[in-house]
Design an enzyme around this catalytic site. Structure first.
Site, PDB file in Angstrom:
ATOM      1  N   ASN A 159     -39.939  20.330 -66.678  1.00  0.00           N
ATOM      2  CA  ASN A 159     -40.407  18.953 -66.648  1.00  0.00           C
ATOM      3  C   ASN A 159     -40.788  18.484 -68.055  1.00  0.00           C
ATOM      4  O   ASN A 159     -40.084  17.716 -68.703  1.00  0.00           O
ATOM      5  CB  ASN A 159     -41.574  18.806 -65.675  1.00  0.00           C
ATOM      6  CG  ASN A 159     -42.072  17.384 -65.513  1.00  0.00           C
ATOM      7  OD1 ASN A 159     -43.003  17.122 -64.771  1.00  0.00           O
ATOM      8  ND2 ASN A 159     -41.474  16.423 -66.176  1.00  0.00           N
ATOM      9  N   THR A 160     -41.914  19.012 -68.573  1.00  0.00           N
ATOM     10  CA  THR A 160     -42.475  18.483 -69.813  1.00  0.00           C
ATOM     11  C   THR A 160     -41.486  18.483 -70.968  1.00  0.00           C
ATOM     12  O   THR A 160     -41.364  17.488 -71.693  1.00  0.00           O
ATOM     13  CB  THR A 160     -43.731  19.286 -70.197  1.00  0.00           C
ATOM     14  OG1 THR A 160     -44.702  19.157 -69.160  1.00  0.00           O
ATOM     15  CG2 THR A 160     -44.324  18.785 -71.504  1.00  0.00           C
ATOM     16  N   ALA A 205     -42.447  26.464 -65.301  1.00  0.00           N
ATOM     17  CA  ALA A 205     -43.558  26.123 -66.201  1.00  0.00           C
ATOM     18  C   ALA A 205     -43.449  26.831 -67.542  1.00  0.00           C
ATOM     19  O   ALA A 205     -43.150  28.019 -67.629  1.00  0.00           O
ATOM     20  CB  ALA A 205     -44.916  26.427 -65.584  1.00  0.00           C
ATOM     21  N   GLY A 206     -43.690  26.052 -68.597  1.00  0.00           N
ATOM     22  CA  GLY A 206     -43.818  26.578 -69.941  1.00  0.00           C
ATOM     23  C   GLY A 206     -42.546  26.684 -70.741  1.00  0.00           C
ATOM     24  O   GLY A 206     -42.588  26.988 -71.940  1.00  0.00           O
ATOM     25  N   LYS A 260     -43.440  22.329 -52.596  1.00  0.00           N
ATOM     26  CA  LYS A 260     -43.744  23.196 -53.722  1.00  0.00           C
ATOM     27  C   LYS A 260     -45.259  23.374 -53.746  1.00  0.00           C
ATOM     28  O   LYS A 260     -46.013  22.431 -53.984  1.00  0.00           O
ATOM     29  CB  LYS A 260     -43.262  22.609 -55.050  1.00  0.00           C
ATOM     30  CG  LYS A 260     -43.481  23.583 -56.198  1.00  0.00           C
ATOM     31  CD  LYS A 260     -43.265  22.950 -57.549  1.00  0.00           C
ATOM     32  CE  LYS A 260     -43.661  23.970 -58.622  1.00  0.00           C
ATOM     33  NZ  LYS A 260     -43.903  23.346 -59.919  1.00  0.00           N
ATOM     34  N   GLY A 265     -46.848  22.998 -68.902  1.00  0.00           N
ATOM     35  CA  GLY A 265     -46.910  21.921 -69.867  1.00  0.00           C
ATOM     36  C   GLY A 265     -47.028  22.335 -71.318  1.00  0.00           C
ATOM     37  O   GLY A 265     -47.076  21.484 -72.205  1.00  0.00           O
TER      38      GLY A 265
END
Length: 264
Positions: free
Chosen positions: A213-214, A191-192, A104, A165
């Protein structure tokens, strides 16, 4: 029709099949055991790891020891790389240490918003593909850049939904819609995304997968949140395949008066 849309509806990346369309990152979890449980609850087949956070040479590394490589594709990322050369160097270290040839690609020199550098990302992608890597690039939601990365030979396109994040949601949907329309490789919104509804919205409009993830790692109950995201991804995909009925500027009765049975 994109590569991943076939009769079994598996996600297909570079010829490899995955039954889940949810990819998971491994950062920010309170401990490796919770991380492993959340990954299991998500049903994912692809797990990303930041190469700067793990020791690939050490089988007892606290995080890597909780990831079953027989169940998941371990996808190292080049998080923290500031230019193409640094990203390529990190990727080659991963291949030398663990035999990883799927990468990645992340090139994020700007420290406040961690936005990917489009020029260096494209340069790195070309260099890595020439070196025999399968490249999944994290990128801005830029349809022109997406076309260039696909032409270079990237296995996916991974446009951000919002700055990494932030959990702000799917803020780039109009541009991602263009990328999806034009792409012939899988599009993974990365992301986001902060809620299962954000993931579902991306899937409803035709994204092939999402990476989270976050939002999972910092949830009050990461395992439950991973399960919720898995459900959101499935619901969004099913809605996309079902085909939306369209919208109207005027109200339309769900039970039209025409053809009603009336008494005498």
């Amino acid at each position: 029709m994109q590569e991943s849309r076939d009769s079994t509806d598996d996600l297909v990346i570079a010829g490899r099949r995955f039954t889940s369309r949810l990819l998971l990152g491994t950062g920010k979890f309170p401990n490796p055991r919770t991380m492993a449980s959340a990954i299991d609850a998500s049903g994912t087949g692809i797990v990303t790891v930041a190469l700067r956070r793990v020791d690939l040479d050490d089988p007892a590394d606290s995080m890597m020891s909780h990831l079953d490589a027989s169940r998941y594709l371990i996808l190292p990322n080049t998080s923290g790389a500031r230019d193409a050369e640094e990203a390529v160097r990190v990727a080659k270290l991963a291949r030398a240490a663990g035999g990883f040839d799927w990468i990645k690609l992340e090139v994020t020199p700007e420290p406040n918003y961690l936005l990917p550098d489009p020029v260096e990302t494209l340069r790195a992608a070309v260099m890595l593909i020439d070196a025999g890597f399968t490249v999944l690039p994290y990128m801005n939601a830029d349809p022109i850049l997406a076309r260039r990365l696909e032409e270079a030979g990237c296995a996916t396109l991974m446009p951000l939904g919002a700055p990494i994040g932030t959990s702000r949601g799917f803020k780039t949907r109009d541009l991602v819609a263009i990328i999806i329309e034009q792409a012939s490789v899988p599009v993974v919104v990365d992301a986001g995304l902060g809620l299962p509804s954000h993931a579902s919205a991306a899937m409803e409009m035709g994204a092939d997968a999402v990476l989270v993830n976050t939002a999972i790692a910092i949830a009050g109950d990461p395992v439950a949140m991973a399960h919720a995201f898995a459900g959101g991804v499935r619901a969004g995909r099913e809605a996309f395949l079902a085909g939306a009925g369209g919208t109207s500027s005027l109200a339309q009765a769900s039970s039209p008066l025409g053809g009603q049975v009336r008494g005498d």
